[in-house]
Write a protein that holds these residues in place. Sequence first.
Motif, PDB file in Angstrom:
ATOM      1  N   GLN A 170       2.665 -10.116 -13.097  1.00 53.38           N
ATOM      2  CA  GLN A 170       1.776  -9.659 -12.036  1.00 53.38           C
ATOM      3  C   GLN A 170       1.517  -8.159 -12.194  1.00 53.38           C
ATOM      4  OE1 GLN A 170       2.866 -11.207  -8.067  1.00 53.38           O
ATOM      5  NE2 GLN A 170       4.465 -12.406  -9.096  1.00 53.38           N
ATOM      6  N   ILE A 171       0.278  -7.810 -12.455  1.00 51.58           N
ATOM      7  CA  ILE A 171      -0.091  -6.399 -12.603  1.00 51.58           C
ATOM      8  C   ILE A 171      -0.492  -5.862 -11.232  1.00 51.58           C
ATOM      9  CG2 ILE A 171      -1.549  -4.744 -13.819  1.00 51.58           C
ATOM     10  CD1 ILE A 171       0.340  -6.402 -15.609  1.00 51.58           C
ATOM     11  N   VAL A 172       0.163  -4.779 -10.817  1.00 51.11           N
ATOM     12  CA  VAL A 172      -0.117  -4.204  -9.503  1.00 51.11           C
ATOM     13  C   VAL A 172      -0.885  -2.900  -9.600  1.00 51.11           C
ATOM     14  CG1 VAL A 172       1.870  -5.328  -8.440  1.00 51.11           C
ATOM     15  CG2 VAL A 172       2.148  -3.048  -9.440  1.00 51.11           C
ATOM     16  N   ALA A 173      -0.929  -2.303 -10.805  1.00 49.70           N
ATOM     17  CA  ALA A 173      -1.672  -1.053 -11.006  1.00 49.70           C
ATOM     18  C   ALA A 173      -1.874  -0.831 -12.500  1.00 49.70           C
ATOM     19  CB  ALA A 173      -0.932   0.133 -10.392  1.00 49.70           C
TER      20      ALA A 173
ATOM     21  N   ILE B 136       0.824 -13.889 -23.500  1.00 49.91           N
ATOM     22  CA  ILE B 136       1.123 -13.934 -22.071  1.00 49.91           C
ATOM     23  C   ILE B 136      -0.172 -13.887 -21.268  1.00 49.91           C
ATOM     24  CG2 ILE B 136       3.370 -12.827 -22.380  1.00 49.91           C
ATOM     25  CD1 ILE B 136       2.141 -10.224 -21.352  1.00 49.91           C
ATOM     26  N   ASN B 137      -0.091 -14.326 -20.028  1.00 48.41           N
ATOM     27  CA  ASN B 137      -1.229 -14.279 -19.113  1.00 48.41           C
ATOM     28  C   ASN B 137      -0.948 -13.281 -18.008  1.00 48.41           C
ATOM     29  OD1 ASN B 137      -2.966 -16.248 -20.311  1.00 48.41           O
ATOM     30  ND2 ASN B 137      -1.636 -17.864 -19.494  1.00 48.41           N
ATOM     31  N   LEU B 138      -1.877 -12.362 -17.801  1.00 50.25           N
ATOM     32  CA  LEU B 138      -1.734 -11.361 -16.753  1.00 50.25           C
ATOM     33  C   LEU B 138      -2.494 -11.804 -15.513  1.00 50.25           C
ATOM     34  CD1 LEU B 138      -2.387  -8.098 -18.839  1.00 50.25           C
ATOM     35  CD2 LEU B 138      -0.213  -9.285 -18.478  1.00 50.25           C
ATOM     36  N   THR B 139      -1.909 -11.539 -14.352  1.00 47.53           N
ATOM     37  CA  THR B 139      -2.602 -11.797 -13.086  1.00 47.53           C
ATOM     38  C   THR B 139      -2.583 -10.523 -12.257  1.00 47.53           C
ATOM     39  OG1 THR B 139      -0.559 -12.578 -12.022  1.00 47.53           O
ATOM     40  CG2 THR B 139      -1.969 -14.233 -13.076  1.00 47.53           C
ATOM     41  N   TRP B 140      -3.593 -10.354 -11.414  1.00 46.39           N
ATOM     42  CA  TRP B 140      -3.648  -9.183 -10.541  1.00 46.39           C
ATOM     43  C   TRP B 140      -2.994  -9.535  -9.215  1.00 46.39           C
ATOM     44  CZ3 TRP B 140      -4.410  -4.297 -11.510  1.00 46.39           C
ATOM     45  CH2 TRP B 140      -4.585  -3.413 -10.445  1.00 46.39           C
ATOM     46  N   SER B 141      -2.191  -8.617  -8.689  1.00 51.33           N
ATOM     47  CA  SER B 141      -1.472  -8.886  -7.453  1.00 51.33           C
ATOM     48  C   SER B 141      -1.452  -7.654  -6.562  1.00 51.33           C
ATOM     49  CB  SER B 141      -0.039  -9.331  -7.758  1.00 51.33           C
ATOM     50  OG  SER B 141       0.685  -9.573  -6.573  1.00 51.33           O
ATOM     51  N   THR B 142      -1.581  -7.870  -5.273  1.00 52.98           N
ATOM     52  CA  THR B 142      -1.515  -6.770  -4.309  1.00 52.98           C
ATOM     53  C   THR B 142      -0.150  -6.675  -3.644  1.00 52.98           C
ATOM     54  OG1 THR B 142      -2.398  -8.218  -2.568  1.00 52.98           O
ATOM     55  CG2 THR B 142      -3.987  -6.875  -3.812  1.00 52.98           C
ATOM     56  N   ASN B 143       0.690  -7.704  -3.862  1.00 51.10           N
ATOM     57  CA  ASN B 143       2.018  -7.679  -3.233  1.00 51.10           C
ATOM     58  C   ASN B 143       3.162  -8.022  -4.188  1.00 51.10           C
ATOM     59  OD1 ASN B 143       1.744 -10.429  -3.589  1.00 51.10           O
ATOM     60  ND2 ASN B 143       1.603 -10.905  -1.401  1.00 51.10           N
TER      61      ASN B 143
ATOM     62  N   LYS C 255       0.816  -1.214   0.000  1.00 50.78           N
ATOM     63  CA  LYS C 255       0.000   0.000   0.000  1.00 50.78           C
ATOM     64  C   LYS C 255       0.850   1.264   0.000  1.00 50.78           C
ATOM     65  CE  LYS C 255      -4.351  -1.192  -0.095  1.00 50.78           C
ATOM     66  NZ  LYS C 255      -5.254  -0.684  -1.164  1.00 50.78           N
ATOM     67  N   THR C 256       1.971   1.219   0.692  1.00 48.81           N
ATOM     68  CA  THR C 256       2.853   2.391   0.737  1.00 48.81           C
ATOM     69  C   THR C 256       3.385   2.724  -0.655  1.00 48.81           C
ATOM     70  OG1 THR C 256       3.511   1.907   3.018  1.00 48.81           O
ATOM     71  CG2 THR C 256       4.952   3.354   1.741  1.00 48.81           C
TER      72      THR C 256
END
Length: 357
Positions: free
Chosen positions: A161-164, A146-153, A89-90
């Motif tokens: 891993q897409i974070v934003a 490619i395969n995209l995944t959503w990640s929070t960390n 989050k930071t």
Amino acid sequence: MNEFGRMKNRFIQKGMKKIWWSMLIGVLLLGGCSTNAASHSRKPSSKESRSSVVTKKTNKVSSQVSESSSSEKKVIAQSKPVSTTIWNKTKEQKLAKFMQTWQSEMGQTYKGTYNGEKPNHLGYVFPDVIKNGQLDGKVKWGSRKINLTWSTNGENGNEFQIVAVATGGKPGTNFPTSYLFCIHNKRPVVLMTQTTNGNTLEVQDTQNGDLQAGFAGIVTGTRPAVLTDASLNTDVSSSVKVSPQRWPNAYQGTWYYYDTSDKKVDSQPESKISDVKLTYLKIQNIKWLDVRGAHQTAGDGTYEYVRYHYYDGCQIPVMMTAGGAGAWFTLNAYPNKAVAMQLQDFKYGDESKSEED
């Protein structure tokens, strides 16, 4: 001698130098982007970077409290441990602040997931289309699906891993630009897309150095320098003027390109300097290294110009070649065969005009 040095000596003493260098190069590649423009043409450096190990000693601290009628003891509260995850989050808040400044400087407006918004790219609403699998099998990065995944960390174990995500552009633009802030094999990469190309979302590395360096700085804590094309070409003029001539550093080695006719990657090895004649000239506002045969008296040579472009979050040297009197663009070549296969006939937009133009 540290364990790294002892391991090196054991390999060398056993006559296994090739295996040693393979291991060393592997470690360097895992460490991040290389800033050596001509690394594909030179032997590994003998210099070894050493990281110092700092040993922290924890001392017990006694805190004496003035005695009064009571015998209370003050307890020193420990601070909360700082998150060590790749993304958190930071860092998301830092990205939101960075994007606010960046888009203001660019004169553009973006909606971002880092602000709790849901960017809409031509009907693809983020992050929903990643979370619900709507994009599964529908994303291409160069020639690769490619395969995209959503990640929070940034640590869900998947490759991309897409974070934003941020979507927008200049006011009044019909086709938006979307930036996908990605952790690819633990490396920060900013991908971008402007079209869907039917049922496929085609992404590529953004060539905006501020975005790539800014995101990398947020993820790793250290903002990398943005290297300039001029730094690749500092010795071209002197290499041409000296007698005997020599190949400029960034132009050395074997280059790989995708042959659109044969549908395969081919190579362009370095010619013996005695077999060529080099000149340095400007055509179409590009300073070319013109390569001709040593005894060539007529006809045009092959024009070469090496510049930096982003690939997988790193700046890599890319050679543009051209031919004919007008230095008409022919292809982009790379110091790595796998990258040439991945990008194939991709154009960055800074190429010289083709003869058809």
